[in-house]
Design an enzyme around this catalytic site. Structure first.
Site, mmCIF file in Angstrom:
data_model
loop_
_atom_site.group_PDB
_atom_site.id
_atom_site.type_symbol
_atom_site.label_atom_id
_atom_site.label_comp_id
_atom_site.label_asym_id
_atom_site.label_seq_id
_atom_site.Cartn_x
_atom_site.Cartn_y
_atom_site.Cartn_z
ATOM 1 N N GLY A 1 0.817 -1.211 0.000
ATOM 2 C CA GLY A 1 0.000 0.000 0.000
ATOM 3 C C GLY A 1 0.844 1.251 0.000
ATOM 4 O O GLY A 1 0.501 2.245 0.646
ATOM 5 N N ALA A 2 1.948 1.232 -0.763
ATOM 6 C CA ALA A 2 2.940 2.316 -0.692
ATOM 7 C C ALA A 2 2.631 3.490 -1.609
ATOM 8 O O ALA A 2 3.450 4.393 -1.743
ATOM 9 C CB ALA A 2 4.325 1.766 -1.027
ATOM 10 N N ASN A 3 1.457 3.504 -2.225
ATOM 11 C CA ASN A 3 1.141 4.599 -3.138
ATOM 12 C C ASN A 3 0.452 5.776 -2.456
ATOM 13 O O ASN A 3 0.301 6.841 -3.052
ATOM 14 C CB ASN A 3 0.257 4.100 -4.280
ATOM 15 C CG ASN A 3 -1.070 3.549 -3.798
ATOM 16 O OD1 ASN A 3 -1.100 2.450 -3.263
ATOM 17 N ND2 ASN A 3 -2.148 4.290 -3.969
ATOM 18 N N GLY B 1 -0.983 7.564 1.710
ATOM 19 C CA GLY B 1 -1.147 7.500 3.153
ATOM 20 C C GLY B 1 0.086 7.060 3.912
ATOM 21 O O GLY B 1 1.218 7.453 3.601
ATOM 22 N N GLY C 1 1.509 4.211 3.982
ATOM 23 C CA GLY C 1 2.420 3.397 3.197
ATOM 24 C C GLY C 1 3.404 4.241 2.409
ATOM 25 O O GLY C 1 4.610 3.950 2.393
ATOM 26 N N TYR D 1 -14.321 -5.129 10.006
ATOM 27 C CA TYR D 1 -13.021 -4.456 10.043
ATOM 28 C C TYR D 1 -12.303 -4.739 11.360
ATOM 29 O O TYR D 1 -11.109 -5.080 11.376
ATOM 30 C CB TYR D 1 -13.214 -2.957 9.867
ATOM 31 C CG TYR D 1 -11.920 -2.159 9.965
ATOM 32 C CD1 TYR D 1 -10.970 -2.225 8.956
ATOM 33 C CD2 TYR D 1 -11.658 -1.358 11.073
ATOM 34 C CE1 TYR D 1 -9.784 -1.503 9.043
ATOM 35 C CE2 TYR D 1 -10.480 -0.628 11.170
ATOM 36 C CZ TYR D 1 -9.548 -0.709 10.150
ATOM 37 O OH TYR D 1 -8.378 0.005 10.243
ATOM 38 N N SER E 1 -4.963 -1.604 14.338
ATOM 39 C CA SER E 1 -5.812 -0.428 14.529
ATOM 40 C C SER E 1 -6.347 -0.435 15.951
ATOM 41 O O SER E 1 -6.458 -1.498 16.575
ATOM 42 C CB SER E 1 -6.981 -0.459 13.542
ATOM 43 O OG SER E 1 -8.011 0.444 13.905
#
Length: 300
Positions: A16-18, A20, A22, A171, A146
């Site tokens: 998820g490095a694209n 936020g 990440g 979640y 979380s």
């Protein structure tokens, strides 16, 4: 701002490095000298993130590779690609996820989307990359949980939320599952003498697109309470919110099975935080681990 220790000579995967947390983690780890693989679902967004990081840090060593954690075939292909490189992996940052998907959605593998993206995908990725991690002298697996994990419960009778679906309940279950995975992996590392730290983190209330992207999937919209909460609950930006993740990934002070988050639960500087009681249940952790192995076709 937290200063990441020198990371030269280390290879790191950030999911998820694209965007936020990440992207912020990838940026600061690369700025500290790490070679960072940006593991992203959409290649174009990964290339954009890479360009933005390079604009700020021209010396950064970055690579974009496609990974869809909700698709077990994609996880297998991504892991096989890294394994074929033969290069040791020093840090795996399990950061990517989805939150509060409004209607129950199934993946191509028949899994509930939040469970697949937030837990089963990271679990399978960790299991498949373990040989590369164990080639490193002192590897780390860092998994983002979380504060919602505190209210989570593992429902083995309805793990896929097929009988009853609640966006927040599903979640919270996945984030509790992430912590159970973190602690069980830590126990395995100690029992088997692996040179590996398994560490957890949570970002508090950090303003990223995670808060809005999930609730808008399939034409959904955030509820009234969610919309109000986004505006009035104390929050922090991604620069601050990523620091627990960075501490877990790089700091010499991080410990086996440690859990790090904001000092004041939702916001603040990083400190060790209490692991929820349900996440400390070793019997549940072992049962969940075995079920995850069965569902994903992996083994450790």
């Amino acid at each position: 701002m937290y200063e990441v220790p020198d990371q030269h000579g280390k290879r790191v995967v950030v999911t998820g490095a694209n965007s936020g947390t990440g992207k912020e983690a990838a940026k600061r780890l690369a700025a500290a000298g790490a070679e960072v693989v940006l593991a992203v679902r959409t290649g174009a967004k990964g290339e954009q993130a890479k360009a933005e990081i390079l604009a700020a840090h021209p010396e950064a060593v970055l690579e974009v590779r496609r990974l869809d954690l909700a698709d077990q075939a994609s996880v297998r292909e991504f892991a096989d690609g890294l394994i074929s490189d033969g290069t040791a992996l020093d840090v795996l940052v399990n950061n990517a996820g989805v939150m509060n998907v409004p209607a129950r959605t199934e993946t191509v593998d028949g899994f509930e989307l939040q469970l697949a993206s937030n837990f089963l995908g990271p679990f399978a990725l960790t299991a498949r990359l373990l040989p590369l991690l164990l080639k490193a002298p002192a590897a780390r697996v860092v998994t983002m949980s979380s504060g919602a994990a505190t209210g989570g419960r593992i429902d083995f009778a309805d793990l896929q939320s097929s009988r009853r679906y609640s966006p927040m309940r599903a979640y919270a279950q996945t984030k509790l599952a992430d912590l159970l995975m973190t602690l069980h992996l830590a126990d395995l590392a100690v029992e088997r003498g692996w040179p590996l730290l398994s560490v957890g983190a949570h970002p508090g209330y950090t303003r990223t697109n995670l808060m809005v992207s999930g609730p808008h999937l399939n034409g959904g919209r955030p509820g009234l309470l969610e919309s109000i909460g986004y505006r009035v609950v104390p929050s922090q930006d991604a620069v601050q919110g990523t620091e627990p993740l960075l501490y877990a990934a790089a700091d010499p002070g991080a410990v086996q099975g440690g859990y790090y988050g904001p000092r004041w639960a939702l916001v603040g500087p990083t400190r060790p935080v209490r692991v929820p009681r349900r996440a400390r249940d070793k019997a549940v952790a072992a049962r969940l681990w075995a079920e995850a192995e069965r569902l994903t076709g992996t083994s450790v």
